[in-house]
Structure formats: C-alpha cells, structure tokens
Design a protein around this motif. Structure first.
Motif, PDB file in Angstrom:
ATOM      1  N   SER A   1       0.821  -1.217   0.000  1.00  0.00           N
ATOM      2  CA  SER A   1       0.000   0.000   0.000  1.00  0.00           C
ATOM      3  C   SER A   1       0.853   1.265   0.000  1.00  0.00           C
ATOM      4  O   SER A   1       0.349   2.351  -0.299  1.00  0.00           O
TER       5      SER A   1
ATOM      6  N   ASP B   1       0.724  -8.469  -9.559  1.00  0.00           N
ATOM      7  CA  ASP B   1      -0.566  -8.685  -8.887  1.00  0.00           C
ATOM      8  C   ASP B   1      -0.588  -8.040  -7.503  1.00  0.00           C
ATOM      9  O   ASP B   1      -1.584  -7.419  -7.101  1.00  0.00           O
ATOM     10  N   VAL B   2       0.520  -8.178  -6.754  1.00  0.00           N
ATOM     11  CA  VAL B   2       0.588  -7.618  -5.404  1.00  0.00           C
ATOM     12  C   VAL B   2       0.513  -6.092  -5.456  1.00  0.00           C
ATOM     13  O   VAL B   2      -0.211  -5.464  -4.663  1.00  0.00           O
TER      14      VAL B   2
ATOM     15  N   GLU C   1      -0.727  -4.199  -7.890  1.00  0.00           N
ATOM     16  CA  GLU C   1      -2.057  -3.766  -8.322  1.00  0.00           C
ATOM     17  C   GLU C   1      -3.045  -3.825  -7.167  1.00  0.00           C
ATOM     18  O   GLU C   1      -3.852  -2.905  -6.977  1.00  0.00           O
ATOM     19  N   THR C   2      -2.980  -4.889  -6.367  1.00  0.00           N
ATOM     20  CA  THR C   2      -3.864  -4.999  -5.209  1.00  0.00           C
ATOM     21  C   THR C   2      -3.601  -3.878  -4.215  1.00  0.00           C
ATOM     22  O   THR C   2      -4.522  -3.383  -3.555  1.00  0.00           O
ATOM     23  N   GLY C   3      -2.320  -3.454  -4.108  1.00  0.00           N
ATOM     24  CA  GLY C   3      -1.968  -2.369  -3.196  1.00  0.00           C
ATOM     25  C   GLY C   3      -2.326  -0.991  -3.710  1.00  0.00           C
ATOM     26  O   GLY C   3      -2.146  -0.003  -2.983  1.00  0.00           O
TER      27      GLY C   3
ATOM     28  N   GLU D   1       3.828 -12.126  -9.942  1.00  0.00           N
ATOM     29  CA  GLU D   1       3.420 -11.962  -8.551  1.00  0.00           C
ATOM     30  C   GLU D   1       3.542 -10.498  -8.131  1.00  0.00           C
ATOM     31  O   GLU D   1       2.625  -9.935  -7.496  1.00  0.00           O
TER      32      GLU D   1
END
Length: 216
Positions: free
Chosen positions: A146, A174-175, A177-179, A171
């Motif tokens: 984040s 994806d991590v 983008e999620t953050g 990975e």
C-alpha cells in the motif's frame, strides 16, 4: 559478513536544472556501468539527473553484488540489510527530494528497489521500475504494497527467464495492483535480460511520473 565498500557511481547530468532523478541499480555480478546506457533511453531529453550506483559487495564469481544469494525470493538477511543504509545515504545526497526520484533496477537491483520503497517506513518515490526481479522475503523487512498506492510502477520480465522465473514478476504485478499502484506490465519471450521492446513503456512511465516543471 563480507566487508562493504563505499558506493561508487556514474552520474549523467541533467541538461539544465534537474526536474528529478533517475536512479538505476544493476544486477548481480555487474557494476555501475551496466545500466548507464538506459538513462538516455528512458529520459532522452535529460530532464533528470541520472545515477547508476555500484553495489558495495564483491563476491564470487565476480563483479558487484547488493546481497549474498540465499535462494529466490530470500536474499541473505545480513548483506541485504547492510546495503539498505548505503543506498539511503546515496539517495539523501541527490539534489532533488525522494518524491521526485524514479528508482529502478534489474534483477538484484529490482529487488533492492522494492526493498527501498515497500519496506518499513519508506518514503514514496515518483515511480518504480522493476526489471526481471522479485519481491524479497527477508526477516525484519516486511513489505507493505500500500506504500505505493497511486504511484506509477513499471514491471517487466522475460517469459523465458531461467534465472528468476517470470512467475515472480507476475506476482509483483498482482501484489502491487492490489496495493493500489498504477502498474504497467511488460512480458516478452526473452531470457534474463533487458528487452529493448520494453523501453517505450518504461520511458512513458518516467515521463508521466515526472511531468515538466518548467512553466510553458
């Protein structure tokens, strides 16, 4: 632990007063000369001061290293932790604040770029460029995706990479983008190298992260 040497560096001056900085960290066994040509490719107008540091460790089979290998994705904790303050000192000497720094690297240099921007209490950069690397798992250095929420992030990886499999690049994509990062993803059928085909997307991230400050 292996002794650390002071960071050497190559500097490419900006064409005028620097509007930011572009700092690129080389991979395992290379040196400060390796990514220097990328500075002009990613910032052809030379709006930014460009820096390519040389890592502080000399390890077999030669060249400079940011940390001792201990597997993927687990750098040796002692040497990994030791390199972070050395890089922090270099970044503190830049003529621009960290929020106007694009920090990136290849392989081990990408790993250290993640460490310096996702680790505990890290400041926000202008952008991150991670080429053929992985998110490090190191005791005492938890990562917080984040921290790069809203920050432009360029990730590129070769699908034929035999050194760091492309799954680690996916990975990271994806991590991040999620953050909440603004992720640009490039994947091409190349081995462990910088694909010239990635350059236009990387250049666009640099330009977009640091729009010109000169009044029009």
């Amino acid at each position: 632990m292996e002794p650390l040497t002071p960071l050497v560096r190559r500097v490419r001056p900006a064409a005028g007063d620097p509007e930011g900085a572009l700092v690129l960290l080389h991979g395992r066994g290379a040196d400060e000369h390796d990514l220097f040509p990328l500075l002009d490719l990613l910032d052809p107008e030379r709006r930014l001061v460009g820096i390519t540091p040389g890592a502080p460790l000399s390890l077999p089979p030669g060249g400079r290293h940011w940390y001792r290998l201990a597997g993927i994705p687990t750098p040796d904790p002692a040497t990994f932790h030791a390199s972070i303050p050395a890089l922090d000192a270099l970044l503190a000497e830049l003529p621009v604040p960290f929020e106007r720094v694009v920090l990136g690297g290849f392989s081990q240099g990408a790993v250290m770029s993640w460490a310096l921007t996702l680790g505990p209490g890290r400041p926000r950069p202008a952008a991150v460029i991670a080429l053929s690397g992985f998110l490090p798992r190191v005791e005492g250095w938890p990562l917080d995706p984040s921290r790069l929420g809203g920050v432009p992030v360029a990730i590129a990886h070769g699908s034929l990479d035999p050194v760091i499999p492309v799954a680690f690049g996916r990975e990271a994509r994806d991590v991040l983008e999620t953050g909440g990062a603004e992720v640009s993803w490039s994947e091409t059928p190349v081995p462990h190298t910088v694909d010239p085909g990635w350059i236009p997307a990387l250049r666009a991230v640099v330009a977009g992260a640091l729009p010109p400050t000169t009044p029009t």
